[in-house]
Write an enzyme that holds these catalytic residues in place. Structure first.
Site, PDB file in Angstrom:
ATOM      1  N   HIS A 147       0.826  -1.208   0.000  1.00  0.00           N
ATOM      2  CA  HIS A 147       0.000   0.000   0.000  1.00  0.00           C
ATOM      3  C   HIS A 147       0.857   1.253   0.000  1.00  0.00           C
ATOM      4  O   HIS A 147       2.035   1.210   0.322  1.00  0.00           O
ATOM      5  CB  HIS A 147      -0.978   0.037   1.178  1.00  0.00           C
ATOM      6  CG  HIS A 147      -0.338   0.052   2.533  1.00  0.00           C
ATOM      7  ND1 HIS A 147      -0.031  -1.101   3.227  1.00  0.00           N
ATOM      8  CD2 HIS A 147       0.055   1.065   3.343  1.00  0.00           C
ATOM      9  CE1 HIS A 147       0.523  -0.792   4.390  1.00  0.00           C
ATOM     10  NE2 HIS A 147       0.601   0.523   4.487  1.00  0.00           N
ATOM     11  N   GLU A 155       7.664   1.061   5.031  1.00  0.00           N
ATOM     12  CA  GLU A 155       7.133   0.017   5.900  1.00  0.00           C
ATOM     13  C   GLU A 155       7.373  -1.321   5.205  1.00  0.00           C
ATOM     14  O   GLU A 155       7.157  -1.440   3.990  1.00  0.00           O
ATOM     15  CB  GLU A 155       5.624   0.244   6.096  1.00  0.00           C
ATOM     16  CG  GLU A 155       4.942  -0.797   6.981  1.00  0.00           C
ATOM     17  CD  GLU A 155       3.444  -0.529   7.166  1.00  0.00           C
ATOM     18  OE1 GLU A 155       2.859   0.222   6.378  1.00  0.00           O
ATOM     19  OE2 GLU A 155       2.876  -1.095   8.116  1.00  0.00           O
ATOM     20  N   HIS A 193       3.926   7.124   3.860  1.00  0.00           N
ATOM     21  CA  HIS A 193       4.863   6.017   3.708  1.00  0.00           C
ATOM     22  C   HIS A 193       4.397   5.085   2.598  1.00  0.00           C
ATOM     23  O   HIS A 193       3.250   5.162   2.151  1.00  0.00           O
ATOM     24  CB  HIS A 193       5.057   5.240   5.020  1.00  0.00           C
ATOM     25  CG  HIS A 193       3.850   4.524   5.540  1.00  0.00           C
ATOM     26  ND1 HIS A 193       2.984   5.077   6.464  1.00  0.00           N
ATOM     27  CD2 HIS A 193       3.344   3.296   5.268  1.00  0.00           C
ATOM     28  CE1 HIS A 193       2.027   4.211   6.743  1.00  0.00           C
ATOM     29  NE2 HIS A 193       2.211   3.119   6.030  1.00  0.00           N
TER      30      HIS A 193
HETATM   31 CO    CO Z   1       1.114   1.299   6.324  1.00  0.00          CO
END
Ligand code: CO
Length: 134
Positions: free
Chosen positions: A7, A130, A79
């Site tokens: 994502h 991440e 992020h």
């Molecule tokens: Co995230």
């Protein structure tokens, strides 16, 4: 080592407004808002054919995205999340190569119920990264 883009997270000051924009203007498949008190955010997921967008709104005191929104009043990309097959092996390789893992260095359970780690943006082209166990 990194696999799929899981994502892209966008921090927003008003998640209901942002979700409505994605649903009504961009015509996307938008989830309900989910409070994530352990992470200091509320989330809405936008399901795209090849990945997801994660909208983040601060929740409670000391939200980890509060400072970001002070600097970026309209919101912005916060992020990006890549999947890895083995998060501990990924962490060990990255730290051996000099990359900085945020926090204790131990994976936490992320918004999708899987172990995640965050990597210092200064080590990755100015982007908070991440890693999520696939
Ligand atoms: Co995230």
């Amino acid at each position: 080592m990194i696999g799929r883009l899981n994502h892209v997270a966008i921090a927003v000051p008003d998640i209901a407004k942002a979700a409505a924009m994605y649903r009504d203007t961009l015509g996307a498949d938008v989830s309900e808002k989910v409070p994530q008190p352990d992470h200091g955010v509320s989330t809405v997921f936008i399901n795209l054919p090849n990945t997801k967008i994660e909208l983040l709104e601060p929740l409670g005191e000391g939200s980890p995205i509060a400072k970001f929104l002070e600097r970026n009043g309209d919101g912005g990309v916060h992020h990006i999340c890549y999947e890895v097959d083995d998060i501990l092996a990924a962490r060990d390789k990255l730290t051996a190569d000099g990359a900085r893992v945020l926090g204790s260095g131990e994976p936490k359970i992320g918004a999708h119920g899987k172990p995640v780690l965050f990597l210092h943006p200064k080590d990755f082209c100015g982007t908070l990264v991440e890693l999520e166990q696939a």
